[in-house]
Write a protein that holds these residues in place. Structure first.
Motif, short mmCIF file in Angstrom:
data_model
loop_
_atom_site.label_atom_id
_atom_site.label_comp_id
_atom_site.label_asym_id
_atom_site.label_seq_id
_atom_site.Cartn_x
_atom_site.Cartn_y
_atom_site.Cartn_z
N ILE A 39 -12.37 18.47 -34.11
CA ILE A 39 -13.31 18.54 -32.98
C ILE A 39 -14.75 18.55 -33.50
N LYS A 72 -11.49 13.76 -23.73
CA LYS A 72 -10.42 14.51 -23.05
C LYS A 72 -9.05 14.12 -23.62
N MET A 75 -8.70 15.96 -26.77
CA MET A 75 -8.50 17.39 -26.50
C MET A 75 -7.09 17.68 -25.99
N THR A 76 -6.52 16.74 -25.24
CA THR A 76 -5.16 16.93 -24.73
C THR A 76 -4.18 17.11 -25.90
N GLU A 79 -5.65 20.66 -28.00
CA GLU A 79 -5.68 21.98 -27.37
C GLU A 79 -4.42 22.82 -27.63
N ILE A 107 -16.18 19.71 -20.68
CA ILE A 107 -15.50 19.65 -21.99
C ILE A 107 -15.81 20.88 -22.85
N LEU A 111 -13.29 23.96 -23.89
CA LEU A 111 -13.06 24.29 -25.30
C LEU A 111 -13.28 25.79 -25.56
N THR A 114 -10.29 27.55 -24.23
CA THR A 114 -9.10 27.36 -25.08
C THR A 114 -9.15 28.30 -26.29
#
Ligand code: B1M
Length: 220
Positions: A39, A72, A75-76, A79, A107, A111, A114
């Motif tokens: 990331i 995204k 991130m899917t 995460e 976003i 994050l 998460t």
């Protein structure tokens, strides 16, 4: 060491290519790159570049939207791994989180949520475009320790001040702490509006939340 992989991740965001971004995220995990490294060193630099080009008017809103979709997609994949990998377990607390009224940037806020979840905090994510009063109502409903408010626009930063005021008006201060973040937000702004803390990124947000909720709250 993984520079070429990071460069490809960055480029997938700049190109607004969700499929490529998702595949690169999976490949990164397979090759032992940690989700937070992917990331911070791969995907976010792509978003930063797109933001700079948007400001210079060499990229436009549809480009920024395509980049957000690519982010995204990455991130899917990342995460669930972030949640598994979590940093060191802290004493947990409850955090009500959202992006200010009029602001749909999700976003960075997601994050932050998460990583807080990965570190044992119970996160109630209200989403984006959230009214100050909704933050206060949910903080009361969930007996929150902290309210976290994200803002990505200079115009919507003022909404963070509104949240501090709404929490005060609801009689929840000083027990409920307010923390703020987002690209245009500074420590000084946090101080000016009477927030209890500012975090520049998701990792610092976890550290800040730990500072503000030092006691184990398992008994709640
Ligand atoms: Co927008 N946008 N955008 N955008 N967008 C910015 C923010 C901008 C800086 C781009 C630019 O001009 N250079 C600019 C804001 C200028 C300003 O006010 N200073 C801007 C603009 C102008 C706009 C519109 C007004 C464009 C238009 O319509 N003409 C519009 C506004 C819409 C609205 O909200 N009402 C708009 C729309 C959009 C999209 C919808 C296309 C899309 C968002 C999609 C989505 O979220 N689903 C988008 C995007 C993607 C961006 C950029 C390119 C990237 C944001 C991002 O996701 N970064 C952004 C440029 C930039 O930031 N460089 C830009 C990655 C993310 C991981 O970082 O969100 O900063 P970030 O979060 C970090 C930290 O800030 C921090 O931790 C996170 C992780 O480390 N953090 C917290 C965030 N929240 C926190 C909370 C905390 C603690 C830390 O505690 C509670």
């Amino acid at each position: 060491m993984h520079q070429s992989a990071f460069d490809a991740m960055r480029q997938s965001i700049v190109d607004g290519a969700p499929d490529t971004a998702g595949s690169l995220a999976r490949a990164a995990l397979d090759s032992g790159i940690t989700p937070i490294d992917a990331i911070d060193n791969g995907f976010v630099p792509g978003m930063s570049y797109v933001g700079e080009q948007f400001a210079k008017r060499t990229m436009f809103l549809p480009d920024m939207m395509a980049s957000a979709e690519a982010m995204k997609a990455a991130m899917t994949v990342l995460e669930p791994e972030l949640k598994k990998h979590g940093l060191e377990r802290p004493s947990a607390g409850t955090i009500v989180l959202g992006t200010t009224k009029g602001d749909i940037h999700e976003i960075g806020k997601t994050l932050v949520g998460t990583l807080l979840t990965a570190n044992g905090f119970k996160v109630c994510d209200l989403g984006v475009d959230v009214a100050a009063e909704a933050f206060a109502a949910k903080a009361k409903e969930f007996n929150a320790d902290i309210v976290g408010v994200s803002a990505l626009l200079t115009t919507t930063m003022r909404g963070q001040k509104g949240v501090v005021e709404a929490i005060e008006k609801a009689g929840l201060r000083p027990r409920v702490k307010v923390i703020v973040g987002g690209a245009p937000v500074t420590r000084q702004w946090a101080h000016e509006i009477g927030a209890d803390g500012y975090a520049k990124d998701a990792v610092s947000a976890v550290a800040l939340a730990r500072e503000l909720v030092p006691q184990p709250v398992a008994a709640r």
